[in-house]
Design an enzyme around this catalytic site. Structure first.
Site, PDB file in Angstrom:
ATOM      1  N   ARG A 170       0.818  -1.220   0.000  1.00  0.00           N
ATOM      2  CA  ARG A 170       0.000   0.000   0.000  1.00  0.00           C
ATOM      3  C   ARG A 170       0.850   1.268   0.000  1.00  0.00           C
ATOM      4  O   ARG A 170       0.442   2.281  -0.565  1.00  0.00           O
ATOM      5  CB  ARG A 170      -0.942  -0.027   1.209  1.00  0.00           C
ATOM      6  CG  ARG A 170      -2.074  -1.020   1.024  1.00  0.00           C
ATOM      7  CD  ARG A 170      -2.947  -1.136   2.250  1.00  0.00           C
ATOM      8  NE  ARG A 170      -4.102  -1.987   1.986  1.00  0.00           N
ATOM      9  CZ  ARG A 170      -4.921  -2.454   2.917  1.00  0.00           C
ATOM     10  NH1 ARG A 170      -4.717  -2.145   4.185  1.00  0.00           N
ATOM     11  NH2 ARG A 170      -5.939  -3.217   2.591  1.00  0.00           N
ATOM     12  N   LYS A 176     -19.377 -15.413   3.458  1.00  0.00           N
ATOM     13  CA  LYS A 176     -20.776 -15.134   3.740  1.00  0.00           C
ATOM     14  C   LYS A 176     -21.556 -14.617   2.544  1.00  0.00           C
ATOM     15  O   LYS A 176     -21.128 -13.689   1.865  1.00  0.00           O
ATOM     16  CB  LYS A 176     -20.880 -14.104   4.871  1.00  0.00           C
ATOM     17  CG  LYS A 176     -20.282 -14.586   6.186  1.00  0.00           C
ATOM     18  CD  LYS A 176     -20.358 -13.465   7.212  1.00  0.00           C
ATOM     19  CE  LYS A 176     -19.706 -13.882   8.525  1.00  0.00           C
ATOM     20  NZ  LYS A 176     -19.667 -12.779   9.508  1.00  0.00           N
ATOM     21  N   GLY A 204      -8.726  -7.825  -1.172  1.00  0.00           N
ATOM     22  CA  GLY A 204      -9.013  -8.711  -0.054  1.00  0.00           C
ATOM     23  C   GLY A 204      -8.308 -10.053  -0.135  1.00  0.00           C
ATOM     24  O   GLY A 204      -7.145 -10.158  -0.526  1.00  0.00           O
ATOM     25  N   GLY A 234     -13.493  -3.636  -0.082  1.00  0.00           N
ATOM     26  CA  GLY A 234     -14.816  -3.037   0.149  1.00  0.00           C
ATOM     27  C   GLY A 234     -15.223  -2.073  -0.940  1.00  0.00           C
ATOM     28  O   GLY A 234     -16.365  -2.082  -1.412  1.00  0.00           O
TER      29      GLY A 234
END
Length: 394
Positions: free
Chosen positions: A36, A198, A351, A374
């Site tokens: 990053r 999920k 992710g 996200g």
């Protein structure tokens, strides 16, 4: 892109507040992955080379109730100093008299790194007072933190209301250019792979991709709720019982649309969530009681890889098995290998998928790996990102 880019700004001699994403993984005070920081270098170097006074602000971790020694930006400052030629001055707060004095003393080409913005509760609350104080340090604002663009925080959205101009940095611009094109004007066929744990995390993404993708592949833990919706026995596999009916409706809709929606036909199952657990390959339609699916089986893996053939664009968000444990990494590795070999535009949505392809050595062979899980998911939902919407229009 309809928003101003950093190259649209006059920055010589100006104070430029740059929101970067330096939320790097730490082992104590040691940075274990500086990706990053490196991702922000093109924007930082452009600004210093063009005579800007560069003020960097970022969050790090999830500090609770104020300053936390383990989340100070000192390790970041040390690593950044090794990667840029300009001197990096790290401050102990992100607002206040000492910060104002340090900024006032800056010369063109200088870099200041402010302390963790989340040491102030007003950051995540998008407090106007905090945003105003941060904005007072600068003449213009640049957002180069794609990983936080889906958050309306003081350092992403709030500050834009109190500066004359706001623009996207090179990283944010690249992310938007690649991801929006893949979603809005993809080279077809567009194949989307969704995995992870999920179903609830990706309801809207599934809904939107069902409309725009030519094929949809669903694997990982979320697949078992879809299998349950077909009346199958899923044993002790991950299951979101509240979403079984919804998954059934999605399957019916895909069928009515004539849209291929691929699910596992066999799985690698184990009694325990352990790397050394006994495993079996069982039909996805009848996972034994007490056993849980932890990876796609060989037949499923071949099915998924076959579905990627001839694709023009492949988007992948979420591994198809527990890739961190070698016995359950085979399907994720096979998909990564197939994407690496494919002539298609290959996009990894950040992710765990990004971690998987990097760990497995395929990162350099992908067209694009997003720095924001996200944020990329919200773009796949068709949503506008607050941190982008707030930037100045061209």
């Amino acid at each position: 892109m309809a928003k101003k880019s950093v190259t649209d700004l006059e920055v010589a001699g100006k104070r430029v507040l740059v929101r970067v994403d330096f939320n790097v993984p730490l082992d104590g005070q040691t940075i274990t992955d500086d990706t990053r920081i490196r991702a922000a270098l093109p924007t930082i170097n452009y600004l210093t080379e063009h005579g800007a006074k560069v003020i960097l602000v970022s969050h790090l971790g999830r500090p609770k109730g104020g300053p936390s020694p383990e989340f100070r930006m000192d390790p970041v400052a040390k690593r950044l100093s090794e990667l840029v030629t300009a001197k990096v001055t790290k401050l102990d707060d992100c607002i206040g008299p000492e910060v104002e004095a340090a900024v006032a003393a800056m010369s063109p080409g200088d870099i200041i790194l402010l302390e963790n913005s989340r040491f102030h509760a007003g950051e995540e609350k998008n407090d106007p007072e905090l945003a105003k104080k941060l904005a007072s340090l600068a003449d213009v604002f640049v957002n180069d933190a794609f990983g936080t663009c889906h958050r309306a925080h003081a350092t992403t959205e709030g500050v834009t209301h109190y500066v004359s101009e706001s623009a996207a940095g090179f990283l944010v611009q690249k992310e938007l250019d690649v991801l929006l094109k893949a979603i809005q004007e993809p080279v077809r066929p567009l194949v989307a792979i969704l995995g992870g744990a999920k179903v609830a995390d990706k309801l809207s993404v599934i809904e939107n991709l069902l409309k725009i993708a030519d094929k949809l592949i669903i694997g990982g833990g979320m697949a078992y709720t879809f299998l349950k919706a077909q009346g199958y026995e899923v044993g002790a596999s991950l299951l979101d019982a509240s979403k079984v009916e919804w998954c059934g409706q999605v399957l019916e809709r895909a069928k009515a649309m004539g849209k291929p929606l691929l699910l596992p036909v066999d799985v690698v199952a184990a009694r325990e969530f352990k790397a050394d657990a006994e495993t079996r390959i069982v039909p996805a339609s009848s996972i034994p009681e007490g056993w849980q699916g932890l990876d796609a089986g060989p037949e499923t893996t071949a099915l998924f890889v076959k579905a990627l053939e001839g694709a023009g664009t492949i988007i992948w968000n979420g591994p198809t098995g527990v890739f961190e444990m070698e016995p359950f990494a085979k399907s994720t590795r096979a998909i990564a290998q197939a994407m690496a070999n494919s002539p298609a535009i290959t996009i990894i949505g950040g992710g765990d998928s990004a971690a998987a392809v990097t760990q497995m050595g395929f990162a350099d062979q992908m067209t694009h790996i997003s720095t924001g899980d996200g944020a990329s998911l919200e773009l796949m939902e068709g949503l506008e990102l607050p941190g982008v919407a707030a930037l100045t229009d061209k």
